[in-house]
Design an enzyme around this catalytic site. Structure first.
Site, PDB file in Angstrom:
ATOM      1  CG  ASP A  84       2.980   1.658   9.564  1.00 22.37           C
ATOM      2  OD1 ASP A  84       2.645   2.587  10.308  1.00 22.37           O
ATOM      3  OD2 ASP A  84       3.071   1.768   8.334  1.00 22.37           O
ATOM      4  CE  LYS A 125      -1.861   1.813   3.967  1.00 24.17           C
ATOM      5  NZ  LYS A 125      -1.557   3.252   4.036  1.00 24.17           N
ATOM      6  CG  ASN A 126       2.447   2.746   3.544  1.00 24.78           C
ATOM      7  OD1 ASN A 126       1.258   3.020   3.338  1.00 24.78           O
ATOM      8  ND2 ASN A 126       2.953   2.605   4.752  1.00 24.78           N
ATOM      9  NE  ARG A 159       0.165  10.539  10.115  1.00 24.24           N
ATOM     10  CZ  ARG A 159      -0.148   9.476   9.378  1.00 24.24           C
ATOM     11  NH1 ARG A 159      -1.341   8.956   9.447  1.00 24.24           N
ATOM     12  NH2 ARG A 159       0.740   8.926   8.581  1.00 24.24           N
ATOM     13  N   PRO A 160       1.860  16.805  11.263  1.00 25.58           N
ATOM     14  CG  PRO A 160       3.764  17.890  12.088  1.00 25.58           C
ATOM     15  CD  PRO A 160       2.865  16.700  12.322  1.00 25.58           C
ATOM     16  NE  ARG A 216      -7.136   4.563   5.114  1.00 28.32           N
ATOM     17  CZ  ARG A 216      -6.305   5.183   5.948  1.00 28.32           C
ATOM     18  NH1 ARG A 216      -6.677   5.425   7.174  1.00 28.32           N
ATOM     19  NH2 ARG A 216      -5.125   5.581   5.542  1.00 28.32           N
ATOM     20  CG  ASP A 253       6.607  20.676   9.957  1.00 30.11           C
ATOM     21  OD1 ASP A 253       6.116  19.543   9.809  1.00 30.11           O
ATOM     22  OD2 ASP A 253       7.470  20.920  10.825  1.00 30.11           O
ATOM     23  CB  ILE A 295       7.542   7.068  14.548  1.00 28.57           C
ATOM     24  CG1 ILE A 295       8.765   6.152  14.431  1.00 28.57           C
ATOM     25  CG2 ILE A 295       7.280   7.821  13.245  1.00 28.57           C
ATOM     26  CD1 ILE A 295      10.035   6.815  13.972  1.00 28.57           C
ATOM     27  NE  ARG A 354       0.734  12.238   6.570  1.00 27.88           N
ATOM     28  CZ  ARG A 354       0.922  13.379   7.209  1.00 27.88           C
ATOM     29  NH1 ARG A 354      -0.096  14.020   7.728  1.00 27.88           N
ATOM     30  NH2 ARG A 354       2.111  13.899   7.321  1.00 27.88           N
ATOM     31  CB  CYS A 403      -4.289   6.378  10.845  1.00 27.49           C
ATOM     32  SG  CYS A 403      -4.920   4.923  10.015  1.00 27.49           S
TER      33      CYS A 403
HETATM   34  C1  UD1 Z   1       4.529   6.905   6.303  1.00 32.53           C
HETATM   35  C2  UD1 Z   1       3.616   5.716   6.182  1.00 32.53           C
HETATM   36  C3  UD1 Z   1       3.121   5.288   7.554  1.00 32.53           C
HETATM   37  C4  UD1 Z   1       4.280   5.064   8.505  1.00 32.53           C
HETATM   38  C5  UD1 Z   1       5.206   6.276   8.515  1.00 32.53           C
HETATM   39  C6  UD1 Z   1       6.470   6.058   9.336  1.00 32.53           C
HETATM   40  C7  UD1 Z   1       2.528   6.034   4.042  1.00 32.53           C
HETATM   41  C8  UD1 Z   1       1.255   6.300   3.332  1.00 32.53           C
HETATM   42  N1  UD1 Z   1       2.456   6.083   5.376  1.00 32.53           N
HETATM   43  O1  UD1 Z   1       3.735   7.973   6.840  1.00 32.53           O
HETATM   44  O2  UD1 Z   1       2.374   4.090   7.400  1.00 32.53           O
HETATM   45  O3  UD1 Z   1       3.775   4.850   9.809  1.00 32.53           O
HETATM   46  O4  UD1 Z   1       5.610   6.596   7.165  1.00 32.53           O
HETATM   47  O5  UD1 Z   1       7.164   4.951   8.865  1.00 32.53           O
HETATM   48  O6  UD1 Z   1       3.559   5.757   3.460  1.00 32.53           O
HETATM   49  N2  UD1 Z   1       6.452  14.708  10.527  1.00 32.53           N
HETATM   50  C9  UD1 Z   1       6.531  16.052  10.804  1.00 32.53           C
HETATM   51  N3  UD1 Z   1       6.342  16.927   9.774  1.00 32.53           N
HETATM   52  C10 UD1 Z   1       6.095  16.511   8.495  1.00 32.53           C
HETATM   53  C11 UD1 Z   1       6.024  15.131   8.231  1.00 32.53           C
HETATM   54  C12 UD1 Z   1       6.190  14.251   9.266  1.00 32.53           C
HETATM   55  O7  UD1 Z   1       6.752  16.457  11.945  1.00 32.53           O
HETATM   56  O8  UD1 Z   1       5.945  17.356   7.614  1.00 32.53           O
HETATM   57  C13 UD1 Z   1       6.602  13.731  11.645  1.00 32.53           C
HETATM   58  C14 UD1 Z   1       5.311  12.917  11.847  1.00 32.53           C
HETATM   59  O9  UD1 Z   1       4.393  13.612  12.648  1.00 32.53           O
HETATM   60  C15 UD1 Z   1       5.848  11.686  12.517  1.00 32.53           C
HETATM   61  C16 UD1 Z   1       7.205  11.498  11.820  1.00 32.53           C
HETATM   62  O10 UD1 Z   1       7.554  12.761  11.275  1.00 32.53           O
HETATM   63  O11 UD1 Z   1       6.052  11.918  13.879  1.00 32.53           O
HETATM   64  C17 UD1 Z   1       7.197  10.442  10.733  1.00 32.53           C
HETATM   65  O12 UD1 Z   1       6.320  10.791   9.720  1.00 32.53           O
HETATM   66  P1  UD1 Z   1       6.537  10.373   8.186  1.00 32.53           P
HETATM   67  O13 UD1 Z   1       7.781   9.581   8.050  1.00 32.53           O
HETATM   68  O14 UD1 Z   1       6.384  11.597   7.370  1.00 32.53           O
HETATM   69  O15 UD1 Z   1       5.306   9.434   7.952  1.00 32.53           O
HETATM   70  P2  UD1 Z   1       4.262   9.469   6.792  1.00 32.53           P
HETATM   71  O16 UD1 Z   1       4.947   9.711   5.493  1.00 32.53           O
HETATM   72  O17 UD1 Z   1       3.115  10.326   7.170  1.00 32.53           O
END
Ligand code: UD1
Length: 417
Positions: free
Chosen positions: A306, A22-23, A122-123, A398, A125, A328, A93, A117
């Protein structure tokens, strides 16, 4: 709304294949909008709600999408829109990945914040900072994000955190940007390698994916390709946990064992016999699992966040006390309350869960809190005495294709009502 009804206590045995990731497929589908010459044929696509939502976005943008079993063909060679409506963005997401993809394709994008989820704040930025570093102008108004990418330029950027999504957005936004872009402290997840491999087969020049430093040399355009998506590593861990929790013995095909090394080593620590050969993983579980004193989630190749809820369920009946440190996401222990309804003894202090293994869990009426939390409830229900009803199955749908059929093949008693 449908629910799953599971009668627990049956050891799972047999062989099943693992579906496509999926990811990995979601960013690859978003990347297909970069192809202006020919079509992209994407194989091994799982049949999931998030994939359907992504196809809807592609069609809204103006791409022609054909789905034939597990193969999706995208023709994005015509004129495409540059905006995605809020209702479509909020379905998942991964919709945020369209920010980089549409900007690279149309030099501008209008999107809103993504859904997905609820695991904490989940910002986005890091996604916005990455695009700004590439010379994009970003403004926000009335809940929409406006990106102007006309003046994109190559850059050397070190991400503050190796975010999976931000790394993907930066790859997409930079592969058609002139010059050489370097992404430092990039995410190393296998899904990043899959996206880079897909883009490279379309003519992109990306090296270093899967390491913390990725180099992208901009090209003028990308062409059609045929590509098979990698197997889903979290679905694989889920089925292994189902077998481990029930004292079963299963064989998974269509896997990449090296993607699962950390999780497999913890399953071995629990007392399971684990063997991997080529794309096959075999697991044979003892009657009772042993606790694992310390698990900590971290970016790849560490233990995946995950899989955290899955192990929370698994260790609920292990012999001894286990701890899981979630590093995380800030709010990913909601499933502990649901597991407690089934008799689990889990104490949460900030980001650490302490699990005192019980002899057995007992069937109850519970609820899926999120995608992986829902899968965790399935693991608990399969191992429990009696019948468990799990509400909010829409979360589980999902991320898992044919979950009931697969588990029934392995001997589980599971029904959707
Ligand atoms: C992806 C995966 C998710 C997995 C996660 C971590 C998909 C669709 N989802 O989510 O299943 O749990 O990787 O392996 O591929 N963060 C910030 N700012 C940002 C982006 C992220 O602070 O702009 C923080 C998040 O809040 C979190 C951490 O960084 O604490 C990891 O997030 P990220 O690696 O971006 O996860 P996703 O890409 O959302």
């Amino acid at each position: 709304m449908s629910k799953l009804v599971i009668e627990g206590g049956k050891p799972l045995c047999g062989t099943i294949p693992v579906h496509g990731s999926k990811n990995a497929v979601l960013p690859i589908l978003a990347a297909s909008v970069l192809c202006t010459k020919g079509v992209t044929v994407i194989q091994n696509c799982p049949d999931l709600k998030d994939v359907k939502s992504t196809i809807k976005i592609l069609r809204y943008l103006g791409a022609k999408v054909k789905k034939d079993g597990h193969t999706i063909t995208v023709d994005a060679s015509g004129k495409l829109r540059h905006r995605v409506p809020k209702r479509m963005m909020q379905k998942l997401r991964s919709s945020i990945i369209f920010m980089g993809a549409i900007t690279a394709r149309n030099q501008k994008a209008k999107i809103s914040a993504p859904g997905g989820c609820k695991l904490g704040a989940r910002p986005i930025d890091l996604h916005k900072d990455a695009l700004r570093a590439l010379g994009c102008d970003i403004t926000e108004k009335h809940g929409y994000i406006y990106v102007c990418g006309k003046n994109r330029k190559s850059v050397e950027l070190s991400l503050r955190f190796p975010s999976v999504g931000a790394t993907e957005n930066m790859l997409l936004a930079s592969c058609l940007t002139p010059g050489v872009t370097k992404i430092k402290n990039a995410a190393c997840e296998p899904e990043i390698i899959d996206l880079a491999d897909f883009l490279n087969t379309m003519g992109a020049k990306i090296i270093g994916a899967g390491t913390p430093e990725i180099t992208v040399t901009g090209v003028n355009s990308l062409h059609g390709t045929e590509y098979a998506v990698m197997p889903d590593r979290i679905a694989a861990i889920t089925y292994l946990c189902c077998a481990a929790a029930t004292g079963g013995s299963i064989c998974l095909t269509n896997t990449v064992p090296e993607h699962l090394e950390t999780a497999l080593s913890y399953l071995a620590q629990c007392g399971c016999q684990v063997e991997a050969e080529k794309d096959v993983i075999r697991l044979s579980a003892p009657k009772r699992l042993s606790a694992v004193p310390e698990i900590e989630t971290s970016p790849y190749p560490g233990f995946p966040t995950d899989a955290q809820s899955l192990f929370l369920a698994l260790l609920s009946t292990a012999d001894g006390t286990s701890t899981i440190h979630e590093r995380i996401f800030e709010n990913r222990f909601k499933t502990a309350d649901e597991l407690s309804r089934m008799g689990a003894d889990i104490e949460i202090k900030k980001d650490i869960a302490t699990v005192c293994g019980k002899d057995h869990l007992t069937g109850a009426h519970v609820c899926a809190c999120d995608l992986r939390g829902g899968a965790a409830m399935v693991i608990a229900a399969l191992s429990a005495e009696g019948t468990t009803e799990i509400d909010n199955v829409c979360y589980i749908d999902r991320g898992y294709e044919a979950l009931e059929q697969n588990l029934a093949t392995l001997g589980a008693s599971i029904k959707r009502m």
